[in-house]
Design a protein around this motif. Structure first.
Motif, PDB file in Angstrom:
ATOM      1  N   SER A 131       0.841  -1.202   0.000  1.00 26.65           N
ATOM      2  CA  SER A 131       0.000   0.000   0.000  1.00 26.65           C
ATOM      3  C   SER A 131       0.871   1.244   0.000  1.00 26.65           C
ATOM      4  O   SER A 131       1.999   1.227   0.493  1.00 26.65           O
ATOM      5  N   VAL A 132       0.324   2.319  -0.552  1.00 26.68           N
ATOM      6  CA  VAL A 132       1.017   3.606  -0.519  1.00 26.68           C
ATOM      7  C   VAL A 132       0.001   4.688  -0.159  1.00 26.68           C
ATOM      8  O   VAL A 132      -1.111   4.712  -0.675  1.00 26.68           O
ATOM      9  N   ALA A 133       0.402   5.535   0.784  1.00 28.42           N
ATOM     10  CA  ALA A 133      -0.394   6.706   1.144  1.00 28.42           C
ATOM     11  C   ALA A 133       0.327   7.912   0.550  1.00 28.42           C
ATOM     12  O   ALA A 133       1.540   8.017   0.644  1.00 28.42           O
ATOM     13  N   THR A 134      -0.438   8.796  -0.078  1.00 24.34           N
ATOM     14  CA  THR A 134       0.147   9.963  -0.734  1.00 24.34           C
ATOM     15  C   THR A 134      -0.565  11.215  -0.257  1.00 24.34           C
ATOM     16  O   THR A 134      -1.782  11.223  -0.083  1.00 24.34           O
ATOM     17  N   ASP A 146      -3.950   0.539  -2.659  1.00 23.97           N
ATOM     18  CA  ASP A 146      -3.208  -0.714  -2.675  1.00 23.97           C
ATOM     19  C   ASP A 146      -2.567  -0.881  -4.039  1.00 23.97           C
ATOM     20  O   ASP A 146      -3.215  -0.668  -5.069  1.00 23.97           O
ATOM     21  N   LEU A 147      -1.280  -1.275  -4.045  1.00 25.23           N
ATOM     22  CA  LEU A 147      -0.555  -1.472  -5.296  1.00 25.23           C
ATOM     23  C   LEU A 147      -0.596  -2.917  -5.761  1.00 25.23           C
ATOM     24  O   LEU A 147      -0.257  -3.195  -6.909  1.00 25.23           O
ATOM     25  N   THR A 148      -0.976  -3.822  -4.867  1.00 21.43           N
ATOM     26  CA  THR A 148      -1.141  -5.225  -5.251  1.00 21.43           C
ATOM     27  C   THR A 148      -2.553  -5.657  -4.892  1.00 21.43           C
ATOM     28  O   THR A 148      -3.192  -5.064  -4.020  1.00 21.43           O
ATOM     29  N   ASP A 149      -3.023  -6.693  -5.570  1.00 22.33           N
ATOM     30  CA  ASP A 149      -4.329  -7.256  -5.211  1.00 22.33           C
ATOM     31  C   ASP A 149      -4.153  -8.596  -4.504  1.00 22.33           C
ATOM     32  O   ASP A 149      -5.080  -9.378  -4.389  1.00 22.33           O
ATOM     33  N   PHE A 150      -2.947  -8.859  -4.041  1.00 24.27           N
ATOM     34  CA  PHE A 150      -2.630 -10.106  -3.347  1.00 24.27           C
ATOM     35  C   PHE A 150      -1.827  -9.779  -2.090  1.00 24.27           C
ATOM     36  O   PHE A 150      -1.191  -8.723  -1.986  1.00 24.27           O
ATOM     37  N   LEU A 159      12.866  -0.235  -1.544  1.00 22.98           N
ATOM     38  CA  LEU A 159      12.757   0.498  -2.799  1.00 22.98           C
ATOM     39  C   LEU A 159      14.130   0.878  -3.314  1.00 22.98           C
ATOM     40  O   LEU A 159      15.108   0.884  -2.571  1.00 22.98           O
ATOM     41  N   ASP A 160      14.176   1.212  -4.580  1.00 20.61           N
ATOM     42  CA  ASP A 160      15.416   1.665  -5.223  1.00 20.61           C
ATOM     43  C   ASP A 160      15.517   3.172  -4.989  1.00 20.61           C
ATOM     44  O   ASP A 160      14.976   3.974  -5.749  1.00 20.61           O
ATOM     45  N   ARG A 161      16.189   3.562  -3.916  1.00 24.15           N
ATOM     46  CA  ARG A 161      16.284   4.982  -3.560  1.00 24.15           C
ATOM     47  C   ARG A 161      17.079   5.778  -4.585  1.00 24.15           C
ATOM     48  O   ARG A 161      16.783   6.944  -4.828  1.00 24.15           O
ATOM     49  N   ASN A 162      18.088   5.181  -5.183  1.00 24.53           N
ATOM     50  CA  ASN A 162      18.873   5.892  -6.193  1.00 24.53           C
ATOM     51  C   ASN A 162      17.990   6.260  -7.388  1.00 24.53           C
ATOM     52  O   ASN A 162      18.041   7.391  -7.881  1.00 24.53           O
ATOM     53  N   LEU A 163      17.169   5.334  -7.841  1.00 22.37           N
ATOM     54  CA  LEU A 163      16.265   5.624  -8.951  1.00 22.37           C
ATOM     55  C   LEU A 163      15.248   6.694  -8.555  1.00 22.37           C
ATOM     56  O   LEU A 163      14.907   7.567  -9.353  1.00 22.37           O
ATOM     57  N   TRP A 164      14.786   6.652  -7.313  1.00 25.10           N
ATOM     58  CA  TRP A 164      13.869   7.686  -6.838  1.00 25.10           C
ATOM     59  C   TRP A 164      14.554   9.054  -6.859  1.00 25.10           C
ATOM     60  O   TRP A 164      13.999  10.025  -7.353  1.00 25.10           O
ATOM     61  N   HIS A 165      15.763   9.133  -6.323  1.00 25.26           N
ATOM     62  CA  HIS A 165      16.451  10.426  -6.232  1.00 25.26           C
ATOM     63  C   HIS A 165      16.863  10.981  -7.595  1.00 25.26           C
ATOM     64  O   HIS A 165      16.859  12.194  -7.790  1.00 25.26           O
ATOM     65  N   THR A 166      17.201  10.113  -8.533  1.00 27.44           N
ATOM     66  CA  THR A 166      17.673  10.604  -9.831  1.00 27.44           C
ATOM     67  C   THR A 166      16.553  10.839 -10.833  1.00 27.44           C
ATOM     68  O   THR A 166      16.637  11.750 -11.646  1.00 27.44           O
ATOM     69  N   ARG A 167      15.484  10.015 -10.770  1.00 24.56           N
ATOM     70  CA  ARG A 167      14.440  10.115 -11.801  1.00 24.56           C
ATOM     71  C   ARG A 167      13.018  10.175 -11.254  1.00 24.56           C
ATOM     72  O   ARG A 167      12.064  10.206 -12.027  1.00 24.56           O
ATOM     73  N   HIS A 168      12.865  10.165  -9.941  1.00 26.09           N
ATOM     74  CA  HIS A 168      11.544  10.147  -9.297  1.00 26.09           C
ATOM     75  C   HIS A 168      10.676   9.004  -9.801  1.00 26.09           C
ATOM     76  O   HIS A 168       9.469   9.172 -10.013  1.00 26.09           O
ATOM     77  N   LEU A 169      11.305   7.842  -9.980  1.00 19.30           N
ATOM     78  CA  LEU A 169      10.584   6.613 -10.306  1.00 19.30           C
ATOM     79  C   LEU A 169      10.597   5.731  -9.065  1.00 19.30           C
ATOM     80  O   LEU A 169      11.659   5.443  -8.515  1.00 19.30           O
ATOM     81  N   LEU A 170       9.412   5.307  -8.650  1.00 15.84           N
ATOM     82  CA  LEU A 170       9.299   4.491  -7.456  1.00 15.84           C
ATOM     83  C   LEU A 170       9.246   3.022  -7.863  1.00 15.84           C
ATOM     84  O   LEU A 170       8.224   2.550  -8.335  1.00 15.84           O
ATOM     85  N   HIS A 171      10.358   2.341  -7.715  1.00  9.64           N
ATOM     86  CA  HIS A 171      10.446   0.908  -7.981  1.00  9.64           C
ATOM     87  C   HIS A 171      10.572   0.195  -6.644  1.00  9.64           C
ATOM     88  O   HIS A 171      11.500   0.451  -5.882  1.00  9.64           O
ATOM     89  N   LEU A 172       9.614  -0.704  -6.391  1.00 10.18           N
ATOM     90  CA  LEU A 172       9.603  -1.462  -5.145  1.00 10.18           C
ATOM     91  C   LEU A 172      10.030  -2.898  -5.422  1.00 10.18           C
ATOM     92  O   LEU A 172       9.667  -3.470  -6.450  1.00 10.18           O
ATOM     93  N   TYR A 173      10.769  -3.469  -4.502  1.00  8.27           N
ATOM     94  CA  TYR A 173      11.110  -4.882  -4.555  1.00  8.27           C
ATOM     95  C   TYR A 173      10.022  -5.613  -3.778  1.00  8.27           C
ATOM     96  O   TYR A 173       9.896  -5.436  -2.568  1.00  8.27           O
ATOM     97  N   VAL A 174       9.233  -6.406  -4.481  1.00 14.06           N
ATOM     98  CA  VAL A 174       8.101  -7.067  -3.848  1.00 14.06           C
ATOM     99  C   VAL A 174       8.274  -8.573  -3.956  1.00 14.06           C
ATOM    100  O   VAL A 174       8.418  -9.112  -5.049  1.00 14.06           O
TER     101      VAL A 174
END
Length: 179
Positions: A131-134, A146-150, A159-174
């Motif tokens: 889940s993510v609250a914004t 909710d980002l997943t239905d399971f 999360l990949d903090r480097n990708l967030w800081h450089t490109r503002h893309l939120l990639h989660l390891y799930v």
């Protein structure tokens, strides 16, 4: 709380007042006092907004309440502020012996530099989904989705903090996990 702008030579409080060194428990600025027995365990996460002010994602239970809540502690223009993220209804206790299945994850927090904050977590009340609250400057109330239905079981957000800081893309390891 202590901040150094010169690589650790000098330290200051959130209002810019310099610390006399060494900083001790009795002289340190406390962002929020969370008493023992408040159902907080282990570290949570921290990030910073565009101005370098801390954002602390955590959870705890107030003494008068049996339900721990997700919270964001932040440093605003008027000092330290606490925002409750969502509204949990199910109590849990971490006291006693042995290993316990904690129904919530240690949340992660990121900010996009324009005032939008994303708070990533798992909660058994939401089916243990990712889940993510914004919240945004235009919509300061938390919006949770909710980002997943399971169920991801006992997953902890990563999360990949480097990708967030450089490109503002939120990639989660799930990966669904169990205890």
């Amino acid at each position: 709380y202590a901040c150094s702008r010169d690589g650790g030579l000098t330290w200051q409080r959130s209002d810019g007042t310099p610390y006399a060194l060494p900083i001790t428990a009795s002289t340190a600025e406390v962002a929020v006092h969370i008493p023992q027995g408040s159902e907080l365990i282990n570290q949570t996460s921290m990030s910073a907004d565009a101005d370098g002010r801390p954002l602390i994602a955590t959870y705890w239970r107030h003494a008068a309440d049996s339900v721990p809540q997700f919270r964001l502690v932040s440093l605003g223009a008027d000092g330290w502020q606490v925002s409750t993220v969502g509204r949990r209804r199910t109590p849990f206790s971490l006291s006693g012996g042995g290993t316990k299945m904690i129904p919530v994850s240690r949340p992660q927090v990121v900010s996009d530099g324009r005032g939008t904050v994303h708070y990533i977590f798992r909660d058994a009340e939401r089916g243990s989904r990712v889940s993510v609250a914004t919240r945004t400057p235009a919509h300061p109330d938390w919006h949770i989705r909710d980002l997943t239905d399971f169920s991801v079981g006992a997953w902890e957000p990563t999360l990949d903090r480097n990708l967030w800081h450089t490109r503002h893309l939120l990639h989660l390891y799930v990966q669904p996990t169990s205890q």
